[in-house]
Design an enzyme around this catalytic site. Structure first.
Site, mmCIF file in Angstrom:
data_model
loop_
_atom_site.group_PDB
_atom_site.id
_atom_site.type_symbol
_atom_site.label_atom_id
_atom_site.label_comp_id
_atom_site.label_asym_id
_atom_site.label_seq_id
_atom_site.Cartn_x
_atom_site.Cartn_y
_atom_site.Cartn_z
ATOM 1 N N ASN A 198 -5.703 4.521 32.493
ATOM 2 C CA ASN A 198 -5.996 3.099 32.413
ATOM 3 C C ASN A 198 -6.981 2.629 33.475
ATOM 4 O O ASN A 198 -7.679 1.643 33.282
ATOM 5 C CB ASN A 198 -4.698 2.287 32.510
ATOM 6 N N CYS A 208 -1.740 -4.361 36.333
ATOM 7 C CA CYS A 208 -0.339 -4.344 36.755
ATOM 8 C C CYS A 208 -0.226 -4.129 38.254
ATOM 9 O O CYS A 208 0.762 -4.471 38.851
ATOM 10 C CB CYS A 208 0.412 -3.246 36.018
ATOM 11 N N THR A 219 6.116 0.451 28.129
ATOM 12 C CA THR A 219 7.006 0.562 29.292
ATOM 13 C C THR A 219 8.405 0.981 28.838
ATOM 14 O O THR A 219 9.005 1.903 29.391
ATOM 15 C CB THR A 219 7.072 -0.789 30.049
HETATM 16 N N1 PMP Z 1 1.012 2.955 30.134
HETATM 17 C C1 PMP Z 1 -0.292 2.715 30.328
HETATM 18 C C2 PMP Z 1 -1.236 3.847 30.512
HETATM 19 C C3 PMP Z 1 -0.767 1.391 30.344
HETATM 20 O O1 PMP Z 1 -2.071 1.155 30.538
HETATM 21 C C4 PMP Z 1 0.160 0.330 30.165
HETATM 22 C C5 PMP Z 1 -0.299 -1.110 30.184
HETATM 23 N N2 PMP Z 1 -0.970 -1.495 31.359
HETATM 24 C C6 PMP Z 1 1.512 0.645 29.981
HETATM 25 C C7 PMP Z 1 1.891 1.977 29.958
HETATM 26 C C8 PMP Z 1 2.534 -0.424 29.776
HETATM 27 O O2 PMP Z 1 2.499 -0.883 28.453
HETATM 28 P P1 PMP Z 1 3.241 -2.196 27.976
HETATM 29 O O3 PMP Z 1 2.427 -3.325 28.441
HETATM 30 O O4 PMP Z 1 3.284 -2.093 26.492
HETATM 31 O O5 PMP Z 1 4.629 -2.171 28.519
#
Ligand code: PMP
Length: 362
Positions: A133, A298, A74
């Site tokens: 994802n 998320c 993120t």
């Molecule tokens: N990008 C993608 C494609 C993800 O799947 C995720 C996690 N769900 C993130 C970004 C965010 O990553 P992080 O948890 O390390 O902030």
């Protein structure tokens, strides 16, 4: 063994015991600040630099200095997108790309089925993910090389799981907790041109990312990268076998479909069942001891249907009944076969309940 029934590895993965073992000393005696001059600091900075080398090796990067540690994907995504106000992002991106893109005034490209429609003319900036994802769909960001002056890829769902191809990529984001490392640590890969920092207030990471280094987490990311490099082929083969077993196990079910197109990650299986709610299926499976997801973790707490599934043009009937099964290193073929059986009986149970409720209502 609880881990073998955890089929939500796209949300996060369990910590690999080998990773934990390497992290522990840095949560105990190796507590030094990596920027202190004394022996404690020297021990910490040496471990950080070894981790940087391991991450560079996993990525196939030329130089470890191209890797800057961040708090996760993120942050890495926000960092990149804060620096560009003209250009676009892909239609299937995670909200950690879409929301910073909105802030920066970037456009969102249209989708052509599960493919990304190329822009009409070259853009100053473009961000396209490597693996989705929710669906597992794979794209090759470099196919857009000629369409963008600067090309970024959110590689969070592929790094550590599938081979990384950085050819033609200017910036790439990754996250440790998606490949058996700890949460809250990730990195940004920079091919050549370092970006102005997102976080200021210290000269850590060559002044590119201020803040005391999270040494144990960085060591964990490095260890996860080293293990991944070793086991990637075997992990991917194992995932493919388990994915096939679940698909095969569902063959007796009526009215279901696999989403994501032809080229999909072996680690993700997005399936829709007609006439049921994905959330109810997730709850049924949870009761039986299996963890799956009704979409991206998320966004699965929001009632809004996922933008990824809606842009695919899925009929709302199908859309509602969509779940994601995501495989990992600690799942077993046996647990996958069992999962398919539980899915099958749960879908039948929910459909019967739905029919009964429908009859009562009429
Ligand atoms: N990008 C993608 C494609 C993800 O799947 C995720 C996690 N769900 C993130 C970004 C965010 O990553 P992080 O948890 O390390 O902030």
């Amino acid at each position: 063994m609880v881990r073998d029934r955890y089929f939500d590895n796209a949300a996060t993965t369990p910590l690999d015991p080998r990773v934990l073992q390497e992290m522990m000393p840095f949560l105990e005696d190796g507590f030094g600040n990596a920027h202190s001059i004394h022996a404690h600091g020297q021990r910490a900075i040496a471990a950080v630099e070894q981790a940087r080398e391991r991450v560079a090796m996993l990525l196939g990067a030329e130089d470890p200095a191209q890797v800057t540690f961040t708090s996760g994907a993120t942050e890495a995504n926000n960092w990149v997108l804060a620096n560009f106000s003209e250009g676009a992002v892909g239609p299937f991106e995670h909200s950690a790309i879409l929301e910073p893109a909105r802030r920066s005034g970037l456009q969102i490209l249209a989708n052509c089925g599960v493919q990304i429609c190329p822009p009409d003319s070259p853009l100053p900036f473009l961000s396209v993910m490597s693996a989705n994802n929710e669906l597992g769909t794979l794209w090759h960001p470099q196919q857009f090389r000629a369409s963008a002056e600067v090309l970024h890829s959110d590689m969070t769902q592929s790094v550590g799981k599938l081979p990384t191809d950085l050819e033609g990529i200017d910036y790439a984001s990754l996250s440790a907790h998606k490949f058996y490392g700890p949460k809250g640590i990730g990195a940004l890969y920079t091919a050549e041109q370092p970006l102005p920092p997102l976080l200021v207030g210290g000269d850590q990471e060559n002044g590119l990312r201020a803040g005391t280094l999270n040494v144990s987490a960085i060591v964990g990311l490095g260890a996860a990268a080293a293990v991944a490099l070793d086991t990637m082929e075997e992990d991917a083969r194992h995932a493919l076998e388990m994915r096939a077993a679940v698909v095969e196990g569902l063959e007796g079910v009526a009215d279901w479909r696999v989403n994501g197109g032809e080229e999909v990650s072996p680690y993700v299986l997005s399936i829709s069942f007609l006439g049921i709610e994905g959330e109810s299926l997730v709850v049924e499976l949870d009761r039986a001891g299996y963890a799956i997801s009704s979409g991206a973790a998320c966004s699965s707490r929001s009632a809004e249907p996922s933008h990824v599934l809606t842009s695919l043009g899925l009929d709302p009937e199908w859309l509602r009944g969509t779940v994601r099964v995501s495989f990992g290193r600690f799942n077993t073929l046996h647990a996958s076969e069992e999962l398919a059986r539980v899915l099958l009986t749960s879908v039948e149970k929910l459909r019967t309940m739905g029919r009964r409720a429908g009859k009562r209502a009429t």
